[in-house]
Design a protein around this motif. Structure first.
Motif, mmCIF file in Angstrom:
data_model
loop_
_atom_site.group_PDB
_atom_site.id
_atom_site.type_symbol
_atom_site.label_atom_id
_atom_site.label_comp_id
_atom_site.label_asym_id
_atom_site.label_seq_id
_atom_site.Cartn_x
_atom_site.Cartn_y
_atom_site.Cartn_z
ATOM 1 N N ALA A 15 0.831 -1.209 0.000
ATOM 2 C CA ALA A 15 0.000 0.000 0.000
ATOM 3 C C ALA A 15 0.864 1.257 0.000
ATOM 4 O O ALA A 15 0.567 2.227 -0.708
ATOM 5 C CB ALA A 15 -0.935 -0.002 1.211
ATOM 6 N N GLU A 16 1.961 1.256 0.761
ATOM 7 C CA GLU A 16 2.873 2.403 0.781
ATOM 8 C C GLU A 16 3.519 2.607 -0.585
ATOM 9 O O GLU A 16 3.627 3.737 -1.071
ATOM 10 C CB GLU A 16 3.949 2.208 1.844
ATOM 11 C CG GLU A 16 3.448 2.372 3.259
ATOM 12 C CD GLU A 16 4.538 2.098 4.291
ATOM 13 O OE1 GLU A 16 5.675 1.760 3.897
ATOM 14 O OE2 GLU A 16 4.238 2.236 5.484
ATOM 15 N N LYS A 17 3.963 1.528 -1.213
ATOM 16 C CA LYS A 17 4.575 1.634 -2.538
ATOM 17 C C LYS A 17 3.579 2.162 -3.558
ATOM 18 O O LYS A 17 3.914 2.988 -4.410
ATOM 19 C CB LYS A 17 5.114 0.273 -2.985
ATOM 20 C CG LYS A 17 6.372 -0.137 -2.262
ATOM 21 C CD LYS A 17 6.870 -1.490 -2.749
ATOM 22 C CE LYS A 17 8.091 -1.925 -1.949
ATOM 23 N NZ LYS A 17 8.572 -3.249 -2.359
ATOM 24 N N LEU A 18 2.336 1.687 -3.488
ATOM 25 C CA LEU A 18 1.299 2.158 -4.401
ATOM 26 C C LEU A 18 1.049 3.653 -4.205
ATOM 27 O O LEU A 18 0.939 4.408 -5.178
ATOM 28 C CB LEU A 18 0.004 1.369 -4.195
ATOM 29 C CG LEU A 18 -1.173 1.780 -5.077
ATOM 30 C CD1 LEU A 18 -0.847 1.484 -6.532
ATOM 31 C CD2 LEU A 18 -2.430 1.075 -4.640
ATOM 32 N N GLY A 19 0.991 4.094 -2.965
ATOM 33 C CA GLY A 19 0.785 5.515 -2.687
ATOM 34 C C GLY A 19 1.926 6.369 -3.207
ATOM 35 O O GLY A 19 1.704 7.440 -3.775
ATOM 36 N N GLN A 20 3.165 5.894 -3.047
ATOM 37 C CA GLN A 20 4.315 6.647 -3.545
ATOM 38 C C GLN A 20 4.296 6.710 -5.067
ATOM 39 O O GLN A 20 4.614 7.736 -5.667
ATOM 40 C CB GLN A 20 5.609 5.998 -3.055
ATOM 41 C CG GLN A 20 5.856 6.179 -1.570
ATOM 42 C CD GLN A 20 7.067 5.384 -1.088
ATOM 43 O OE1 GLN A 20 7.671 4.634 -1.850
ATOM 44 N NE2 GLN A 20 7.406 5.555 0.181
ATOM 45 N N VAL A 22 1.643 6.592 -7.060
ATOM 46 C CA VAL A 22 0.581 7.510 -7.477
ATOM 47 C C VAL A 22 1.020 8.959 -7.280
ATOM 48 O O VAL A 22 0.829 9.812 -8.147
ATOM 49 C CB VAL A 22 -0.725 7.209 -6.711
ATOM 50 C CG1 VAL A 22 -1.748 8.305 -6.935
ATOM 51 C CG2 VAL A 22 -1.279 5.867 -7.132
ATOM 52 N N LYS A 23 1.637 9.237 -6.157
ATOM 53 C CA LYS A 23 2.093 10.599 -5.866
ATOM 54 C C LYS A 23 3.143 11.040 -6.882
ATOM 55 O O LYS A 23 3.101 12.154 -7.393
ATOM 56 C CB LYS A 23 2.667 10.659 -4.455
ATOM 57 C CG LYS A 23 3.085 12.030 -4.011
ATOM 58 C CD LYS A 23 3.586 12.001 -2.588
ATOM 59 C CE LYS A 23 4.024 13.370 -2.135
ATOM 60 N NZ LYS A 23 4.542 13.353 -0.763
ATOM 61 N N GLN A 24 4.089 10.162 -7.204
ATOM 62 C CA GLN A 24 5.134 10.491 -8.157
ATOM 63 C C GLN A 24 4.535 10.696 -9.552
ATOM 64 O O GLN A 24 4.943 11.591 -10.284
ATOM 65 C CB GLN A 24 6.178 9.385 -8.187
ATOM 66 C CG GLN A 24 7.380 9.713 -9.046
ATOM 67 C CD GLN A 24 8.427 8.617 -8.974
ATOM 68 O OE1 GLN A 24 8.176 7.552 -8.427
ATOM 69 N NE2 GLN A 24 9.591 8.886 -9.519
ATOM 70 N N THR A 25 3.561 9.896 -9.920
ATOM 71 C CA THR A 25 2.921 10.022 -11.229
ATOM 72 C C THR A 25 2.211 11.358 -11.345
ATOM 73 O O THR A 25 2.305 12.043 -12.365
ATOM 74 C CB THR A 25 1.926 8.873 -11.465
ATOM 75 O OG1 THR A 25 2.612 7.634 -11.315
ATOM 76 C CG2 THR A 25 1.297 8.963 -12.836
ATOM 77 N N VAL A 26 1.501 11.760 -10.307
ATOM 78 C CA VAL A 26 0.801 13.042 -10.322
ATOM 79 C C VAL A 26 1.801 14.188 -10.405
ATOM 80 O O VAL A 26 1.611 15.147 -11.142
ATOM 81 C CB VAL A 26 -0.106 13.179 -9.078
ATOM 82 C CG1 VAL A 26 -0.627 14.595 -8.939
ATOM 83 C CG2 VAL A 26 -1.256 12.192 -9.164
ATOM 84 N N ASN A 27 2.895 14.093 -9.652
ATOM 85 C CA ASN A 27 3.911 15.135 -9.686
ATOM 86 C C ASN A 27 4.579 15.232 -11.049
ATOM 87 O O ASN A 27 4.923 16.321 -11.504
ATOM 88 C CB ASN A 27 4.968 14.908 -8.602
ATOM 89 C CG ASN A 27 4.447 15.217 -7.221
ATOM 90 O OD1 ASN A 27 3.461 15.920 -7.060
ATOM 91 N ND2 ASN A 27 5.109 14.691 -6.210
ATOM 92 N N ASP A 28 4.770 14.087 -11.715
ATOM 93 C CA ASP A 28 5.382 14.095 -13.037
ATOM 94 C C ASP A 28 4.412 14.601 -14.092
ATOM 95 O O ASP A 28 4.819 15.198 -15.086
ATOM 96 C CB ASP A 28 5.865 12.683 -13.422
ATOM 97 C CG ASP A 28 7.047 12.234 -12.563
ATOM 98 O OD1 ASP A 28 7.664 13.108 -11.927
ATOM 99 O OD2 ASP A 28 7.330 11.018 -12.537
ATOM 100 N N THR A 29 3.124 14.362 -13.907
ATOM 101 C CA THR A 29 2.123 14.771 -14.876
ATOM 102 C C THR A 29 1.937 16.284 -14.873
ATOM 103 O O THR A 29 1.835 16.904 -15.920
ATOM 104 C CB THR A 29 0.770 14.092 -14.585
ATOM 105 O OG1 THR A 29 0.990 12.693 -14.536
ATOM 106 C CG2 THR A 29 -0.244 14.407 -15.645
#
Length: 117
Positions: A15-20, A22-29
């Motif tokens: 769950a922690e890896k999934l959250g990281q 998603v957060k990185q994807t949003v920041n890159d987008t």
């Protein structure tokens, strides 16, 4: 017993890896500049809406607006006087008076320049 106590450690790690991710994807987008422009647009919208409301209030209540302007001017004047007084005030702290005395190494009758040459 809490639900979190029942979840195995492996599930929490996933769950922690999934959250990281998603957060990185949003920041890159959303690039940094676009995010700043979005924040600026939101701030400008808030200022514009506030200005419209203030102007509407000022048109409907001119006496209150004049009173607020006078009060703000008096507050500004008081703050200015206080700042001026603070600049001119002496520094706070402990002072110790030091008595002046002659240096015993310098001859009393002669010229001090001879001694230091």
């Amino acid at each position: 017993m809490s639900v979190f106590n029942q979840i195995p450690d492996r599930m929490i790690d996933l769950a922690e890896k999934l959250g990281q991710t998603v957060k990185q994807t949003v920041n890159d987008t959303v690039p940094g500049r676009a995010e700043k422009l979005l924040q600026t647009g939101v701030a400008l919208g808030a200022v514009r809406g506030g200005a419209k409301t203030a102007m509407r209030f000022a048109r409907r209540n001119p006496a209150v607006t004049a009173g607020v302007a006078v009060g703000a001017g008096l507050l500004w004047l008081a703050a200015r006087h206080r700042a001026k007084k603070a600049r001119e005030a002496p520094l706070e702290g402990k002072a110790v008076r030091v008595e002046a005395r002659r240096d015993s190494r310098v001859p009393q009758g002669g010229d001090a320049g001879d001694y230091f040459e």
